[in-house]
Design an enzyme around this catalytic site. Structure first.
Site, PDB file in Angstrom:
ATOM      1  N   TYR A  19     -38.533 -13.310  48.752  1.00  0.00           N
ATOM      2  CA  TYR A  19     -37.962 -14.098  47.913  1.00  0.00           C
ATOM      3  C   TYR A  19     -37.768 -15.479  47.811  1.00  0.00           C
ATOM      4  O   TYR A  19     -38.441 -15.849  47.180  1.00  0.00           O
ATOM      5  CB  TYR A  19     -36.357 -13.432  48.061  1.00  0.00           C
ATOM      6  CG  TYR A  19     -35.392 -13.839  46.274  1.00  0.00           C
ATOM      7  CD1 TYR A  19     -35.481 -13.546  44.796  1.00  0.00           C
ATOM      8  CD2 TYR A  19     -34.658 -14.579  46.589  1.00  0.00           C
ATOM      9  CE1 TYR A  19     -35.274 -13.343  44.029  1.00  0.00           C
ATOM     10  CE2 TYR A  19     -34.448 -14.986  45.614  1.00  0.00           C
ATOM     11  CZ  TYR A  19     -34.021 -14.131  43.953  1.00  0.00           C
ATOM     12  OH  TYR A  19     -33.889 -15.303  43.184  1.00  0.00           O
TER      13      TYR A  19
ATOM     14  N   GLY B 248     -41.387 -16.569  48.546  1.00  0.00           N
ATOM     15  CA  GLY B 248     -42.166 -15.996  46.556  1.00  0.00           C
ATOM     16  C   GLY B 248     -41.614 -17.243  45.348  1.00  0.00           C
ATOM     17  O   GLY B 248     -42.309 -17.920  45.222  1.00  0.00           O
TER      18      GLY B 248
ATOM     19  N   ASN C  26     -25.534 -18.116  42.637  1.00  0.00           N
ATOM     20  CA  ASN C  26     -24.791 -17.393  42.013  1.00  0.00           C
ATOM     21  C   ASN C  26     -24.234 -17.735  40.573  1.00  0.00           C
ATOM     22  O   ASN C  26     -23.533 -18.061  40.146  1.00  0.00           O
ATOM     23  CB  ASN C  26     -23.686 -17.606  42.973  1.00  0.00           C
ATOM     24  CG  ASN C  26     -24.075 -16.781  44.099  1.00  0.00           C
ATOM     25  OD1 ASN C  26     -25.152 -17.426  44.999  1.00  0.00           O
ATOM     26  ND2 ASN C  26     -23.634 -15.771  44.820  1.00  0.00           N
TER      27      ASN C  26
ATOM     28  N   VAL D 215     -20.196 -10.311  43.602  1.00  0.00           N
ATOM     29  CA  VAL D 215     -19.146 -10.181  42.946  1.00  0.00           C
ATOM     30  C   VAL D 215     -18.866  -8.657  42.168  1.00  0.00           C
ATOM     31  O   VAL D 215     -18.195  -8.195  42.202  1.00  0.00           O
ATOM     32  CB  VAL D 215     -19.697 -10.850  41.698  1.00  0.00           C
ATOM     33  CG1 VAL D 215     -18.589 -10.623  40.450  1.00  0.00           C
ATOM     34  CG2 VAL D 215     -19.563 -12.583  41.906  1.00  0.00           C
ATOM     35  N   SER D 216     -19.767  -8.264  42.066  1.00  0.00           N
ATOM     36  CA  SER D 216     -20.195  -6.415  41.564  1.00  0.00           C
ATOM     37  C   SER D 216     -19.534  -5.449  42.540  1.00  0.00           C
ATOM     38  O   SER D 216     -19.204  -4.623  42.307  1.00  0.00           O
ATOM     39  CB  SER D 216     -21.420  -6.394  41.300  1.00  0.00           C
ATOM     40  OG  SER D 216     -23.072  -6.874  41.753  1.00  0.00           O
TER      41      SER D 216
ATOM     42  N   GLN E 175     -17.885 -17.939  54.813  1.00  0.00           N
ATOM     43  CA  GLN E 175     -18.974 -19.017  54.204  1.00  0.00           C
ATOM     44  C   GLN E 175     -18.638 -18.753  53.103  1.00  0.00           C
ATOM     45  O   GLN E 175     -17.916 -18.135  52.409  1.00  0.00           O
ATOM     46  CB  GLN E 175     -20.434 -17.637  54.100  1.00  0.00           C
ATOM     47  CG  GLN E 175     -20.063 -16.074  53.631  1.00  0.00           C
ATOM     48  CD  GLN E 175     -18.992 -15.330  54.616  1.00  0.00           C
ATOM     49  OE1 GLN E 175     -18.661 -15.666  55.763  1.00  0.00           O
ATOM     50  NE2 GLN E 175     -19.801 -13.932  54.797  1.00  0.00           N
TER      51      GLN E 175
ATOM     52  N   ASP F 226     -28.399 -14.937  56.392  1.00  0.00           N
ATOM     53  CA  ASP F 226     -27.365 -14.895  55.749  1.00  0.00           C
ATOM     54  C   ASP F 226     -26.484 -16.745  55.061  1.00  0.00           C
ATOM     55  O   ASP F 226     -26.142 -17.406  55.918  1.00  0.00           O
ATOM     56  CB  ASP F 226     -25.990 -14.233  55.441  1.00  0.00           C
ATOM     57  CG  ASP F 226     -25.436 -14.292  54.349  1.00  0.00           C
ATOM     58  OD1 ASP F 226     -26.420 -13.645  53.329  1.00  0.00           O
ATOM     59  OD2 ASP F 226     -24.401 -14.342  54.274  1.00  0.00           O
TER      60      ASP F 226
ATOM     61  N   ARG G 201     -22.849 -22.844  50.282  1.00  0.00           N
ATOM     62  CA  ARG G 201     -24.441 -23.076  48.914  1.00  0.00           C
ATOM     63  C   ARG G 201     -23.179 -23.317  47.471  1.00  0.00           C
ATOM     64  O   ARG G 201     -22.204 -22.803  47.491  1.00  0.00           O
ATOM     65  CB  ARG G 201     -24.724 -21.478  48.627  1.00  0.00           C
ATOM     66  CG  ARG G 201     -25.387 -21.076  47.435  1.00  0.00           C
ATOM     67  CD  ARG G 201     -26.721 -22.166  47.984  1.00  0.00           C
ATOM     68  NE  ARG G 201     -27.530 -22.152  48.477  1.00  0.00           N
ATOM     69  CZ  ARG G 201     -28.069 -20.685  48.912  1.00  0.00           C
ATOM     70  NH1 ARG G 201     -28.286 -19.329  48.355  1.00  0.00           N
ATOM     71  NH2 ARG G 201     -29.503 -20.848  50.303  1.00  0.00           N
TER      72      ARG G 201
END
Length: 314
Positions: free
Chosen positions: A144, A147, A173, A187-188, A208, A272, A276
């Site tokens: 990802y 890419g 995010n 979140v979900s 984090q 991870d 951020r």
């Protein structure tokens, strides 16, 4: 009236973009292969004469006469993009080549939905657009991260070599209604676990940090970016500079859902990022944009959506 193509248009963000562009009086072609997108997200648009739904994978070329292209196609949550990492990187790279080729042929303006993941596990904080990133090219998230980095390269080269009119945004995010409840995003995950009364899983020690922007704020930034003149191509950060630890987010979700869930801790996945947070000075300057919705208000709207979804599937 413009004819606008949205790849990944049946996805979480893409479907909200379809709504907005149709409200503004445009013809919209929604392209999706339903790997992570869903017809449920755009079902309410199927009777609209100005909306066209096409099942198509951007790995293969697509031909249409269009004025603008929003290239959103790509699984964006770790469980989804790691499920088939080769497919993920092909979507980012070949999808970019095919859409840039279409933009070149039709002289359309094209926007690339890039990501904060291009910064990797950042060595500077907050992240500014001039930072080149700290990315592992051979890790489990590389399909990802790399890419999307390669897609940005392709956009710049098509612009420099062929004069294609490009826009690049780096999305931090984002959350809101129509998120996939099983997408593995924080979140979900937290909301679904809280509504079910299950343990809320925090990876690592919960210190984090992430920054969360509500989907409507992102859509506004995308529309403004596409409307800028050809002299500004980006990349530009689109995110909320409010910074929260995973533990703070979990506690907020428990409070807003009145849940009895307990917080449990699991090992941190590989690569991870620990921090951020976007620097959005450029977005403020060039787009006159900054996010408006506070986290509590956005979480309430998102929780209401998931509550309704749980009722329908009960």
């Amino acid at each position: 009236m413009k004819r606008i193509l949205i790849t990944g248009g049946a996805g979480f963000i893409g479907s909200h973009l379809c709504d907005r562009l149709l409200r503004e009086g445009n013809d919209v072609i929604c392209l999706d292969n339903y790997f992570t997108g869903s017809k449920d997200n755009i079902r309410h648009l199927l009777g609209n004469d100005h909306f066209e739904l096409v099942r198509h994978d951007v790995i293969n070329p697509y031909h249409a006469e269009v004025d603008e292209i929003y290239n959103l196609a790509c699984p964006a949550s770790p469980p989804h993009y790691q499920y088939n990492p080769i497919k993920t990187i092909k979507t980012s790279v070949m999808g970019a080549i095919n859409m840039l080729g279409l933009a070149k042929r039709t002289k359309a303006k094209i926007l690339q939905a890039s990501t904060s993941e291009v910064y990797g596990d950042p060595a500077i904080h907050p992240q500014v657009e001039s930072y080149w990133g700290n990315v592992n090219p051979i890790g489990i998230r590389s399909c990802y991260d790399e890419g999307k980095r390669c897609a940005e390269t392709l956009f710049m080269d098509y612009h420099r070599q062929n004069g294609v009119r490009i826009k690049i945004i780096r999305i931090f995010n984002t959350y809101g209604p129509r998120m996939n409840p099983n997408d593995g995003r924080v979140v979900s995950n937290f909301i679904v676990q809280a509504l079910k009364g299950e343990d809320i899983t925090i990876y690592g020690d919960g210190t984090q940090t992430r920054s969360f922007q509500y989907v409507d704020d992102l859509i506004e930034a995308m529309i403004r970016m596409m409307a800028t003149g050809d002299d500004f191509i980006g990349p530009v950060n689109t995110g909320n500079p409010g910074e929260f630890t995973m533990l703070e987010l979990a506690e907020k979700v428990i409070e807003l859902t009145n849940s009895t869930s307990k917080i449990v801790y699991c090992p941190l996945p590989g690569d991870d990022p620990k921090q951020r947070k976007p620097d959005i000075a450029l977005a403020k300057e060039k787009l006159d944009w900054e996010p408006r919705l506070k986290l509590n208000e956005g979480l309430r709207k998102t929780i209401a959506y998931f509550e309704e979804k749980c009722k329908r599937h009960a």
